[in-house]
Design a protein around this motif. Structure first.
Motif, short mmCIF file in Angstrom:
data_model
loop_
_atom_site.label_atom_id
_atom_site.label_comp_id
_atom_site.label_asym_id
_atom_site.label_seq_id
_atom_site.Cartn_x
_atom_site.Cartn_y
_atom_site.Cartn_z
N CYS A 1 -73.06 8.63 2.77
CA CYS A 1 -73.63 9.15 4.01
C CYS A 1 -72.71 8.75 5.16
O CYS A 1 -72.43 7.57 5.36
N LEU B 1 -72.31 13.39 16.78
CA LEU B 1 -73.55 13.37 16.00
C LEU B 1 -74.64 12.69 16.80
O LEU B 1 -74.38 11.71 17.51
N ASP C 1 -71.98 8.67 9.25
CA ASP C 1 -72.69 8.67 10.52
C ASP C 1 -71.76 8.14 11.61
O ASP C 1 -70.58 7.90 11.37
N ARG D 1 -78.24 10.18 13.07
CA ARG D 1 -78.00 11.35 12.23
C ARG D 1 -77.02 10.98 11.13
O ARG D 1 -75.97 10.38 11.39
N GLN D 2 -77.34 11.34 9.90
CA GLN D 2 -76.46 11.10 8.77
C GLN D 2 -76.08 12.42 8.11
O GLN D 2 -76.86 13.38 8.13
N VAL D 3 -74.90 12.45 7.55
CA VAL D 3 -74.45 13.60 6.78
C VAL D 3 -74.11 13.10 5.38
O VAL D 3 -73.21 12.28 5.20
N TYR D 4 -74.88 13.58 4.42
CA TYR D 4 -74.63 13.21 3.03
C TYR D 4 -73.54 14.12 2.46
O TYR D 4 -73.58 15.34 2.64
N ILE E 1 -73.12 18.98 0.29
CA ILE E 1 -73.18 18.48 1.66
C ILE E 1 -74.54 18.80 2.25
O ILE E 1 -75.12 19.86 1.97
N SER E 2 -75.06 17.90 3.06
CA SER E 2 -76.34 18.13 3.71
C SER E 2 -76.13 18.84 5.03
O SER E 2 -75.11 18.64 5.71
N LYS E 3 -77.11 19.68 5.39
CA LYS E 3 -77.06 20.38 6.66
C LYS E 3 -78.41 20.26 7.33
O LYS E 3 -79.44 20.60 6.73
N ILE F 1 -69.32 21.08 10.15
CA ILE F 1 -68.88 19.77 10.62
C ILE F 1 -67.38 19.66 10.38
O ILE F 1 -66.86 20.11 9.35
N ILE G 1 -83.67 20.04 6.65
CA ILE G 1 -82.44 19.63 5.97
C ILE G 1 -82.29 20.47 4.71
O ILE G 1 -83.26 20.74 4.01
#
Length: 299
Positions: free
Chosen positions: A254, A222, A256, A226-229, A295-297, A191, A155
């Motif tokens: 987050c 997703l 999801d 799985r989460q996307v911050y 953003i998280s990847k 995304i 991440i």
């Protein structure tokens, strides 16, 4: 000490004293399977004198030669193992583990690992300890194969991602008659995202406010869990003086598969929105934005 036996192998020896009197240096158990490999115990009843084991019982775990024949020349098997001696009086197992080296590497040049000084002969033969009862003793082994990771997850946090602002100009606002409208989709951080606007408000904002949300375009794609911050601002642009409207603190959420949109039910009042002096509405059009700051990847 523990009450339950080792999960992989027990090695019982009758007439230990006769075994110790022989001139054979060590005795090997039958093979047993653990973690897809074949193993055996190697006992030195009089101690492994070449490894400072004089006056002790020496016990080792060995990966079988027949097993390694089919492996590549650079093979290795990483193992977390314990060796055991049964206290037959108390029905308790003494578990011995090298705490300084919790994971042991078996390889071509080192197929055998264990303890040259497992127990002193004095301790082992003292009947009060229960290790040797009626000339019988029981040893055991339990091991866990440490496999290399089959998958690597990574991440990373991307600050101010390229193209991270989603801008949407909504024309003919006064003619909008649907409950909710959706902006075109835009990709940020690999995304897809879009904006959601409720022209006449949503839930507690209904009839009094414009409601604005940032949403995942394809949440069902997703992986589960799985989460996307995302850290982001939602903004209403001032088209006259650039005195844009947004809350002081950005959103940090987050996203999801179960919660795919976050925003404000009471983003801006309809009264302020339609106040021409504020510059939000010009020629019956308004401009809303989401500015993604972080953003998280996940790879």
């Amino acid at each position: 000490m523990r009450s339950h036996p080792p999960s992989h192998y027990l090695f019982k020896i009758d007439s230990f004293s006769l075994l110790a009197e022989t001139k054979v240096e060590n005795f090997k158990s039958d093979t047993f399977e653990a973690g897809g490999h074949q193993w055996r115990l190697v006992l030195y009843p009089n101690g492994n004198k070449r490894s400072n084991g004089s006056g002790h019982i020496s016990l080792y775990l060995e990966i079988c030669m027949e097993e390694t024949a089919d492996l590549s020349l650079d093979w290795e098997v990483d193992v977390d193992f314990k060796l055991f001696v049964l206290d037959q009086i108390r029905d308790q197992y003494l578990a011995i583990k090298d705490m300084e080296v919790p994971v042991t590497r078996f390889y071509e040049m080192k197929k055998k690992w264990g303890f040259s000084q497992l127990l002193s002969q004095e301790t082992f033969k003292n009947g009060d300890n229960g290790y040797l009862v009626e000339d019988c003793c029981i040893f055991g082994a339990e091991l866990l194969i440490i496999e290399p990771p089959s998958k690597l997850g990574q991440i990373s946090m991307i600050k101010n991602p390229s193209g991270g602002t989603i801008t949407w100009k909504i024309e003919n606002f006064s003619l909008l008659d649907k409950k909710v409208y959706y902006s075109p989709v835009k990709s940020v951080g690999d995304i897809n995202w879009y904006l959601m606007v409720y022209p006449n408000g949503h839930v507690e904002g209904e009839s009094t406010h414009l409601s604005l949300y940032l949403a995942l375009a394809e949440p069902d794609k997703l992986p589960p869990q799985r989460q996307v911050y995302v850290k982001y601002n939602l903004r209403l642009r001032d088209q006259i003086k650039s005195n844009h409207f947004q809350f002081k603190l950005p959103f940090e959420k987050c996203f999801d598969i179960s919660i795919s949109s976050w925003g404000y039910r009471k983003f801006v009042s309809l009264k302020d929105l339609k106040d021409s002096s504020k510059g939000y509405m010009v020629k019956d059009s308004l401009i809303v934005e989401a500015e993604i700051l972080l953003i998280s990847k996940l790879k």
